[in-house]
Write a protein that holds these residues in place. Structure first.
Motif, PDB file in Angstrom:
ATOM      1  N   ALA A  20       0.802  -1.151   0.032  1.00 53.73           N
ATOM      2  CA  ALA A  20      -0.017   0.090   0.008  1.00 53.73           C
ATOM      3  C   ALA A  20       0.913   1.364  -0.126  1.00 53.73           C
ATOM      4  O   ALA A  20       0.569   2.442  -0.742  1.00 53.73           O
ATOM      5  N   ALA A  21       2.091   1.225   0.664  1.00 55.50           N
ATOM      6  CA  ALA A  21       2.746   2.528   0.726  1.00 55.50           C
ATOM      7  C   ALA A  21       3.301   2.580  -0.517  1.00 55.50           C
ATOM      8  O   ALA A  21       3.582   3.721  -0.963  1.00 55.50           O
ATOM      9  N   ALA A  22       3.864   1.438  -1.254  1.00 55.72           N
ATOM     10  CA  ALA A  22       4.483   1.858  -2.703  1.00 55.72           C
ATOM     11  C   ALA A  22       3.610   2.160  -3.754  1.00 55.72           C
ATOM     12  O   ALA A  22       3.851   2.859  -4.230  1.00 55.72           O
TER      13      ALA A  22
ATOM     14  N   SER B  21       3.126 -12.208  -7.240  1.00 55.23           N
ATOM     15  CA  SER B  21       4.197 -11.616  -6.438  1.00 55.23           C
ATOM     16  C   SER B  21       3.670 -10.402  -5.922  1.00 55.23           C
ATOM     17  O   SER B  21       2.380 -10.070  -6.090  1.00 55.23           O
ATOM     18  N   TRP B  22       4.853  -9.808  -5.099  1.00 55.02           N
ATOM     19  CA  TRP B  22       4.405  -8.528  -4.380  1.00 55.02           C
ATOM     20  C   TRP B  22       4.045  -7.389  -5.323  1.00 55.02           C
ATOM     21  O   TRP B  22       3.245  -6.702  -5.262  1.00 55.02           O
TER      22      TRP B  22
ATOM     23  N   MET C 198      -3.369  -2.338  -6.440  1.00 50.53           N
ATOM     24  CA  MET C 198      -3.708  -1.418  -5.459  1.00 50.53           C
ATOM     25  C   MET C 198      -3.462  -0.220  -6.198  1.00 50.53           C
ATOM     26  O   MET C 198      -4.271   0.913  -6.140  1.00 50.53           O
ATOM     27  N   LEU C 199      -2.581   0.089  -7.126  1.00 46.99           N
ATOM     28  CA  LEU C 199      -2.419   1.024  -7.892  1.00 46.99           C
ATOM     29  C   LEU C 199      -3.675   1.303  -8.786  1.00 46.99           C
ATOM     30  O   LEU C 199      -4.144   2.565  -8.826  1.00 46.99           O
ATOM     31  N   PHE C 200      -4.234   0.337  -9.390  1.00 47.36           N
ATOM     32  CA  PHE C 200      -5.365   0.348 -10.416  1.00 47.36           C
ATOM     33  C   PHE C 200      -6.500   0.808  -9.620  1.00 47.36           C
ATOM     34  O   PHE C 200      -7.358   1.650  -9.934  1.00 47.36           O
TER      35      PHE C 200
ATOM     36  N   GLY D 248      -3.444  10.150   0.937  1.00 40.66           N
ATOM     37  CA  GLY D 248      -4.074   9.409   1.984  1.00 40.66           C
ATOM     38  C   GLY D 248      -5.126   8.480   1.874  1.00 40.66           C
ATOM     39  O   GLY D 248      -5.227   7.679   2.462  1.00 40.66           O
ATOM     40  N   LEU D 249      -6.158   8.996   1.004  1.00 40.75           N
ATOM     41  CA  LEU D 249      -7.066   8.295   0.744  1.00 40.75           C
ATOM     42  C   LEU D 249      -6.765   7.078  -0.210  1.00 40.75           C
ATOM     43  O   LEU D 249      -7.137   5.999  -0.115  1.00 40.75           O
ATOM     44  N   SER D 250      -5.642   7.154  -1.048  1.00 42.81           N
ATOM     45  CA  SER D 250      -5.393   6.144  -1.951  1.00 42.81           C
ATOM     46  C   SER D 250      -4.731   4.978  -1.020  1.00 42.81           C
ATOM     47  O   SER D 250      -4.771   3.851  -1.183  1.00 42.81           O
ATOM     48  N   PHE D 251      -4.124   5.280   0.188  1.00 39.16           N
ATOM     49  CA  PHE D 251      -3.180   4.627   1.193  1.00 39.16           C
ATOM     50  C   PHE D 251      -4.371   3.758   1.963  1.00 39.16           C
ATOM     51  O   PHE D 251      -4.175   2.591   1.931  1.00 39.16           O
TER      52      PHE D 251
END
Length: 287
Positions: free
Chosen positions: A76-78, A148-149, A156-158, A211-214
């Motif tokens: 999530a951080a990445a 994979s990671w 999560m990006l999408f 922040g909302l993305s995380f």
């Protein structure tokens, strides 16, 4: 001398709001929030209350739970860092430039909101697996994305990139070009203008969007489970572990993990609101 009132003036004063009064609207709002938000949270809290402090620590310090939390938080951080960079770039292009297909690109930003996350996960697997269009190119290089990671980060990006773009885009639209032009006439370079004039005005939106993305990435499930591979200690995320505990009828353990994720999300949202308020006040006062 009294002011004469025309019939039109009297009519405008009698004109009422199209919505009902405060009592009815407030009652409907409170009822809706209670049914949709408060009751599920109370149910989670009730399940969490079944655990003692020692039981809670036992669940949260389990090696599988810690591994799932580590994978979820790092991915999530990445994804959030990437969303902050590319979300700003995409919002800037959509606002500042006019080109063929701009409206279509703007509409595509909201596609993750409309597309079921499970469908997104299947589409990502078809692209990034060893037999997919992109995966077939990266697999010979020894870089596997699906299962994979890295695949978790892409999923999560999408699902979270619209939060970053839509939070930054309105602030770019409100920027005054005269300020940038004034800085340019004073001899500032384009990088200095962006760093000292533009970026401070965009920081509230960047902070809110990332922040909302995380927070969105922390709770992602549908898109991730298809591309992650769901291998314990390697690609198993916290949301999937919660579902596994529910399938095992271990409701207190599932509530412990879910409650921890919920508390982390609430803390982040409160911190974002506080930081955003301070940034707006600092910008308004010119400090």
């Amino acid at each position: 001398m009294p002011v004469l009132q025309t019939p039109q003036t009297r009519l405008s004063r009698r004109r009422r709001s199209p919505l009902p009064g405060l009592g009815l609207t407030l009652g409907v709002t409170v009822t809706f929030v209670t049914l949709i938000v408060l009751l599920p949270l109370l149910g989670l809290g009730w399940q969490l209350a079944q655990l003692g402090w020692s039981d809670y620590l036992f669940v949260m310090t389990d090696s599988r739970t810690l591994a799932a939390l580590r994978i979820t938080l790092t991915a999530a951080a990445a994804a959030t860092v990437a969303n902050g960079l590319f979300g700003l770039l995409l919002a800037w292009v959509l606002v500042r430039y006019r080109f063929p297909g701009r409206a279509a690109l703007d509409a595509l930003v909201d596609l993750p909101f409309a597309l079921p996350t499970a469908v997104a996960g299947i589409a990502l697997v078809s692209l990034y697996s060893q037999n997919g269009w992109i995966g077939a190119l990266t697999a010979p290089l020894g870089f596997e994305i699906a299962y994979s990671w890295a695949g978790i980060v892409i999923a999560m990006l999408f699902t979270s990139v619209p939060f970053a773009v839509r939070a930054i885009q309105p602030l770019i639209e409100e920027l005054d070009p005269a300020e940038e032009a004034a800085a340019l006439t004073l001899g500032a370079s384009r990088w200095q203008i962006f760093r000292a004039v533009t970026l401070p005005q965009l920081m509230p939106g960047i902070l809110t969007g990332t922040g909302l993305s995380f927070v969105r990435s922390l709770g992602e499930f549908g898109a991730v489970i298809f591309i992650a591979g769901n291998i314990p200690f390697e690609t198993e995320i916290a949301s999937l572990l919660i579902m596994i505990r529910l399938d095992e009828f271990d409701y207190p353990a599932a509530a412990a993990i879910a409650g921890t994720m919920l508390a982390l999300s609430l803390v982040l949202l409160v911190a974002i609101n506080i930081a955003q308020t301070r940034l707006y006040r600092r910008f308004e006062t010119g400090a």
